[in-house]
Motif scaffolding. Structure first.
Motif, PDB file in Angstrom:
ATOM      1  N   ILE A   1      70.889 -41.368  21.344  1.00  0.00           N
ATOM      2  CA  ILE A   1      71.292 -42.758  21.510  1.00  0.00           C
ATOM      3  C   ILE A   1      71.465 -43.040  23.000  1.00  0.00           C
ATOM      4  CG2 ILE A   1      72.960 -44.515  20.810  1.00  0.00           C
ATOM      5  CD1 ILE A   1      71.406 -43.090  18.515  1.00  0.00           C
ATOM      6  N   VAL A   2      70.694 -44.010  23.529  1.00  0.00           N
ATOM      7  CA  VAL A   2      70.787 -44.337  24.950  1.00  0.00           C
ATOM      8  C   VAL A   2      71.037 -45.828  25.095  1.00  0.00           C
ATOM      9  CG1 VAL A   2      69.246 -42.465  25.647  1.00  0.00           C
ATOM     10  CG2 VAL A   2      68.291 -44.716  25.129  1.00  0.00           C
ATOM     11  N   ASP A   3      71.668 -46.222  26.199  1.00  0.00           N
ATOM     12  CA  ASP A   3      71.889 -47.657  26.396  1.00  0.00           C
ATOM     13  C   ASP A   3      70.716 -48.252  27.183  1.00  0.00           C
ATOM     14  OD1 ASP A   3      74.387 -47.353  29.061  1.00  0.00           O
ATOM     15  OD2 ASP A   3      72.207 -47.051  29.051  1.00  0.00           O
ATOM     16  N   LYS A   4      70.841 -49.487  27.608  1.00  0.00           N
ATOM     17  CA  LYS A   4      69.712 -50.174  28.234  1.00  0.00           C
ATOM     18  C   LYS A   4      69.283 -49.500  29.523  1.00  0.00           C
ATOM     19  CE  LYS A   4      70.436 -54.678  26.199  1.00  0.00           C
ATOM     20  NZ  LYS A   4      71.763 -54.377  25.549  1.00  0.00           N
ATOM     21  N   ASN A   5      70.241 -48.851  30.205  1.00  0.00           N
ATOM     22  CA  ASN A   5      69.889 -48.155  31.437  1.00  0.00           C
ATOM     23  C   ASN A   5      69.456 -46.719  31.180  1.00  0.00           C
ATOM     24  OD1 ASN A   5      70.646 -50.446  32.924  1.00  0.00           O
ATOM     25  ND2 ASN A   5      72.802 -49.848  32.668  1.00  0.00           N
ATOM     26  N   ARG A   6      69.180 -46.426  29.939  1.00  0.00           N
ATOM     27  CA  ARG A   6      68.809 -45.080  29.496  1.00  0.00           C
ATOM     28  C   ARG A   6      69.895 -44.048  29.757  1.00  0.00           C
ATOM     29  NH1 ARG A   6      64.259 -44.358  27.057  1.00  0.00           N
ATOM     30  NH2 ARG A   6      64.023 -42.112  27.321  1.00  0.00           N
ATOM     31  N   LYS A   7      71.130 -44.483  29.822  1.00  0.00           N
ATOM     32  CA  LYS A   7      72.221 -43.512  29.931  1.00  0.00           C
ATOM     33  C   LYS A   7      72.504 -42.950  28.548  1.00  0.00           C
ATOM     34  CE  LYS A   7      74.823 -44.908  33.938  1.00  0.00           C
ATOM     35  NZ  LYS A   7      76.035 -45.520  34.428  1.00  0.00           N
ATOM     36  N   LEU A   8      72.696 -41.645  28.507  1.00  0.00           N
ATOM     37  CA  LEU A   8      72.879 -40.959  27.241  1.00  0.00           C
ATOM     38  C   LEU A   8      74.255 -41.272  26.657  1.00  0.00           C
ATOM     39  CD1 LEU A   8      71.366 -39.033  25.442  1.00  0.00           C
ATOM     40  CD2 LEU A   8      72.353 -37.131  26.735  1.00  0.00           C
ATOM     41  N   GLN A   9      74.289 -41.764  25.414  1.00  0.00           N
ATOM     42  CA  GLN A   9      75.563 -42.144  24.796  1.00  0.00           C
ATOM     43  C   GLN A   9      76.014 -41.156  23.727  1.00  0.00           C
ATOM     44  OE1 GLN A   9      77.134 -45.216  25.750  1.00  0.00           O
ATOM     45  NE2 GLN A   9      75.607 -44.902  27.352  1.00  0.00           N
ATOM     46  N   GLY A  10      75.028 -40.603  23.015  1.00  0.00           N
ATOM     47  CA  GLY A  10      75.409 -39.723  21.932  1.00  0.00           C
ATOM     48  C   GLY A  10      74.186 -39.289  21.167  1.00  0.00           C
ATOM     49  N   THR A  11      74.428 -38.622  20.047  1.00  0.00           N
ATOM     50  CA  THR A  11      73.318 -38.162  19.233  1.00  0.00           C
ATOM     51  C   THR A  11      73.655 -38.384  17.760  1.00  0.00           C
ATOM     52  OG1 THR A  11      72.178 -36.178  18.459  1.00  0.00           O
ATOM     53  CG2 THR A  11      74.256 -35.851  19.557  1.00  0.00           C
ATOM     54  N   VAL A  12      72.634 -38.702  16.977  1.00  0.00           N
ATOM     55  CA  VAL A  12      72.853 -38.987  15.564  1.00  0.00           C
ATOM     56  C   VAL A  12      71.887 -38.138  14.753  1.00  0.00           C
ATOM     57  CG1 VAL A  12      72.499 -40.707  13.759  1.00  0.00           C
ATOM     58  CG2 VAL A  12      73.681 -41.343  15.872  1.00  0.00           C
ATOM     59  N   SER A  13      72.401 -37.389  13.801  1.00  0.00           N
ATOM     60  CA  SER A  13      71.512 -36.611  12.943  1.00  0.00           C
ATOM     61  C   SER A  13      71.366 -37.342  11.612  1.00  0.00           C
ATOM     62  CB  SER A  13      72.075 -35.211  12.718  1.00  0.00           C
ATOM     63  OG  SER A  13      73.100 -35.285  11.766  1.00  0.00           O
ATOM     64  N   ILE A  14      70.391 -36.957  10.866  1.00  0.00           N
ATOM     65  CA  ILE A  14      70.138 -37.588   9.585  1.00  0.00           C
ATOM     66  C   ILE A  14      71.368 -37.461   8.675  1.00  0.00           C
ATOM     67  CG2 ILE A  14      69.008 -35.508   8.694  1.00  0.00           C
ATOM     68  CD1 ILE A  14      67.961 -39.050   7.770  1.00  0.00           C
ATOM     69  N   TYR A  15      72.092 -36.352   8.829  1.00  0.00           N
ATOM     70  CA  TYR A  15      73.280 -36.152   7.987  1.00  0.00           C
ATOM     71  C   TYR A  15      74.372 -37.172   8.320  1.00  0.00           C
ATOM     72  CZ  TYR A  15      70.723 -31.864   7.390  1.00  0.00           C
ATOM     73  OH  TYR A  15      69.732 -30.973   7.157  1.00  0.00           O
ATOM     74  N   ASN A  16      74.558 -37.431   9.627  1.00  0.00           N
ATOM     75  CA  ASN A  16      75.548 -38.431  10.032  1.00  0.00           C
ATOM     76  C   ASN A  16      75.233 -39.778   9.394  1.00  0.00           C
ATOM     77  OD1 ASN A  16      75.261 -37.119  13.375  1.00  0.00           O
ATOM     78  ND2 ASN A  16      76.718 -36.510  11.770  1.00  0.00           N
ATOM     79  N   VAL A  17      73.931 -40.081   9.379  1.00  0.00           N
ATOM     80  CA  VAL A  17      73.521 -41.389   8.866  1.00  0.00           C
ATOM     81  C   VAL A  17      73.728 -41.470   7.351  1.00  0.00           C
ATOM     82  CG1 VAL A  17      71.604 -42.984   8.573  1.00  0.00           C
ATOM     83  CG2 VAL A  17      71.873 -41.737  10.737  1.00  0.00           C
ATOM     84  N   LEU A  18      73.234 -40.452   6.646  1.00  0.00           N
ATOM     85  CA  LEU A  18      73.294 -40.505   5.181  1.00  0.00           C
ATOM     86  C   LEU A  18      74.739 -40.511   4.680  1.00  0.00           C
ATOM     87  CD1 LEU A  18      70.281 -38.267   4.179  1.00  0.00           C
ATOM     88  CD2 LEU A  18      70.446 -40.767   4.319  1.00  0.00           C
TER      89      LEU A  18
END
Ligand code: ATP
Ligand code: MG
Lengths: 226, 392
Positions: free
Chosen positions: B292-309
């Motif tokens: 997950i990156v913001d408009k300036n391509r700064k790294l915000q976090g990461t999301v795995s399929i498990y987090n989503v489901l």
């Protein structure tokens, strides 16, 4: 029981009132005998124990412990009797005998206390630049202190009880009350002498224990609070 | 600088613990002595503060032969942390930390200020800890006190003998990080003994590998990984580290950096995306994780399929609500060897590469590493085995 009968207690009360000054004097003598012997014992045995721990020469240790042990094992009456031809009778040979008795337990505890200091701690002290004397006084001595103190406490109780025999070579003390009580068949004298010796021993132990705890609390907070 | 010239140590029982050591310990660096038990690391270290006298050769600190110095004064100039710390149990923390300054007869106020400053340095509140005794501290706290005690009189040289070995892995790593951080400010000459290669690789500027009283190899960690001097060094480093360092496979001039290997267009998403969109994106890109990156391509976090489901039923949630922080990243330009080591140590399936300001530039994945190695080998001489040895 005889001791607890009210008649005895009444007689005892009267007796105490009458013989109060004698009792006080005997207690004073007793204190001096034990106190001086103990002080000498500490002055000799503590440094000796430190030296033995510091210079681990086997022959010195065997010798010192051997000698102290011999004094320890001579029956007290025999020791007193042996001292008469050498030093005559009176206070001095009595103190000498008690002093000889005090050596072993204080020496052993001091030695054990110093040897028990964790070598890693001593190494750390050496590595940080403590000189030999500084290490002895600032690291080893405070850590060995509880051992030394418990040696002194045990010895004090023994010495106060053994000092009742000193009267046999004319040194007075509470033993005198007991012996003369037996002689004239007066129970009150025996009881008073014995009771005073017991109280004295308990008091001395209590006072030394208090000192030990005060120092130990600063030195070993965990150990003192358990 | 500390220079060993032809140093030997034979113990009284005739055992030759140090055979013939020539070594330069550079100023302002962490030099790690490492080797199997009994190889002479502690002996070597104690020769420096004269806790042990050599039976041959000489040791110079800043050009002065230490044999000519008063050992007690020498030791007060050198910080010393022994294994199991050796804090004095009958002294408070303040007293313990102030030991050497007091031996050096600093005045009382100065010692007190110094103690408070040092406690602050390792994150221990002076008002809370000053008057405690060592037995009232946790193991990790005691180790910190051991370290700052060695720093107290601001010595140029500090000796540390397995200072962290008694700690659990988490505290150990914390203290290693702290040491590296402190060292960046202090620039002391630190001699550090350990038997843990991971620790050495993490903190060392120079690694000195010893065996049977001799130095087998002394060099930068990176070079030891790439050019192990012999089979002993290889086995000591461990096969895994060697493979991840690429020694067996890659010529050094081709030593890759993370930028050579990373996937430059990995699947990313903005924080405002919904969960259904995230699943769709993963499906399309055939991945199980989005960065997950913001408009300036700064790294915000990461999301795995498990987090989503997990939270898929919540229609109003966005990926920002389910993402996890990125715990490990490497800066652009890092060598691949180091990145792989981190991945294997932390069991990471991928590792983000960031540029300035935490800007996301690419992602190392296991697949990308294999592809890179395969490319090298396809153009190299001895083809086929490459996959087998990389995918361990
Ligand atoms: N005082 C001593 N007398 C005789 N031999 C000794 C003495 N101290 C150490 N040794 C021997 O010297 C060798 C090196 O010891 P040293 O303590 O330097 O090892 P080390 O590399 O620090 O080992 P470890 O990782 O186990 O701490 C060992 O074989 C040890 O048995
Ligand atoms: Mg060692």
């Amino acid at each position: 029981m005889l001791l607890l009968s009210s008649e005895f207690l009444k007689d005892f009360d009267v007796f105490i009132r009458e013989r109060y000054p004698d009792l006080l004097q005997a207690t004073g003598q007793h204190l001096i005998l034990s106190g001086v012997a103990l002080a000498l014992g500490v002055l000799v045995a503590v440094p000796a124990g430190m030296l033995l721990a510091h210079y681990p020469a086997k022959w010195a240790r065997t010798g010192a412990f051997g000698v102290a042990n011999i004094f320890q094992t001579i029956p007290s009456l025999a020791l007193l009797a042996l001292l008469i031809p050498l030093f005559g009778i009176g206070t001095k040979p009595a103190i000498l005998a008690l002093f000889l008795y005090s050596l072993m337990p204080i020496l052993r505890n001091t030695y054990t206390g110093f040897r028990s200091v964790d070598p890693a701690i001593l190494e750390s002290a050496r590595g940080m630049g403590y000189g030999a004397a500084q290490r002895l006084m600032r690291i080893q001595f405070p850590l060995a202190f509880p051992y030394i103190m418990s040696g002194i406490r045990v010895t004090t109780v023994y010495i106060i009880s053994w000092a009742t025999l000193a009267t046999l070579i004319g040194a007075g003390g509470l033993g005198q009350l007991i012996v003369s009580g037996i002689g004239v068949n007066k129970e009150e004298l025996v009881v008073a002498g014995a009771a005073a010796a017991i109280v004295l021993a308990l008091l001395a132990d209590g006072v030394l224990g208090g000192i030990e705890r005060r120092v130990a609390r600063r030195a070993h907070p965990k150990a003192a609070s358990k | 600088m500390i220079v060993f010239t032809g140093v030997k140590k034979q113990y009284d029982d005739g055992f030759q613990a140090i055979k013939n050591i020539d070594l330069e310990i550079k100023e302002g660096e962490i030099t790690v002595l490492i080797g199997p038990s009994g190889c002479g690391k502690t002996t070597t270290m104690k020769l420096i503060n004269r806790l042990i006298q050599p039976t041959g050769g000489s040791i110079r600190i800043q050009g002065r032969d230490i044999a000519s110095l008063n050992p007690v004064e020498l030791r007060r100039q050198i910080g010393y942390v022994i294994q199991n710390i050796g804090l004095f149990p009958h002294m408070t923390i303040a007293k313990n930390v102030g030991v050497v300054p007091r031996l050096l007869k600093w005045d009382k106020d100065k010692v007190e200020r110094r103690v408070d400053e040092l406690l602050g340095l390792v994150g221990l509140d002076p008002d809370t800890y000053r008057n405690r005794y060592p037995s009232e501290l946790s193991g990790g706290q005691q180790q910190r006190i051991g370290v700052i005690r060695a720093l107290a009189a601001d010595p140029d040289v500090i000796l540390m003998d397995e200072p962290f070995s008694a700690l659990d892995p988490i505290s150990r790593e914390q203290l290693q990080d702290e040491l590296v951080r402190l060292q960046q400010e202090l620039r002391k000459t630190i001699v550090f003994v350990t038997h843990d290669m991971d620790e050495a690789l993490k903190i060392a500027d120079t690694i000195v590998l010893m065996k049977d009283g001799e130095i087998v190899q002394a060099d930068r960690p990176e070079r030891i990984l790439r050019y192990p001097a012999n089979d002993f060094v290889k086995s000591f480093i461990g096969k895994k580290r060697l493979q991840s360092a690429g020694t067996e496979l890659v010529a050094p001039e081709l030593a890759p950096s993370v930028d050579d290997v990373m996937v430059e267009q990995p699947a990313t998403a903005f924080p405002s995306r919904g969960l259904a969109e995230a699943v769709k994106l993963m499906e399309r890109r055939r991945v199980d994780t989005l960065l997950i990156v913001d408009k300036n391509r700064k790294l915000q976090g990461t999301v795995s399929i498990y987090n989503v489901l997990d939270q898929y039923a919540e229609e109003n949630k966005t990926v920002a609500d389910v993402m996890r922080p990125v715990e490990h990243t490497v800066p652009s330009g890092t060598s691949l060897a180091i990145a792989l080591q981190l991945m294997s140590a932390k069991q990471l399936s991928n590792l983000a590469v960031v540029g300035e300001d935490n800007r996301f530039v690419g992602l190392i994945t296991r697949g990308s590493v294999v592809r890179h190695m395969a490319d090298l080998y396809a153009s190299g001489s001895n083809g086929g085995d490459a996959y087998a040895s990389v995918i361990v």
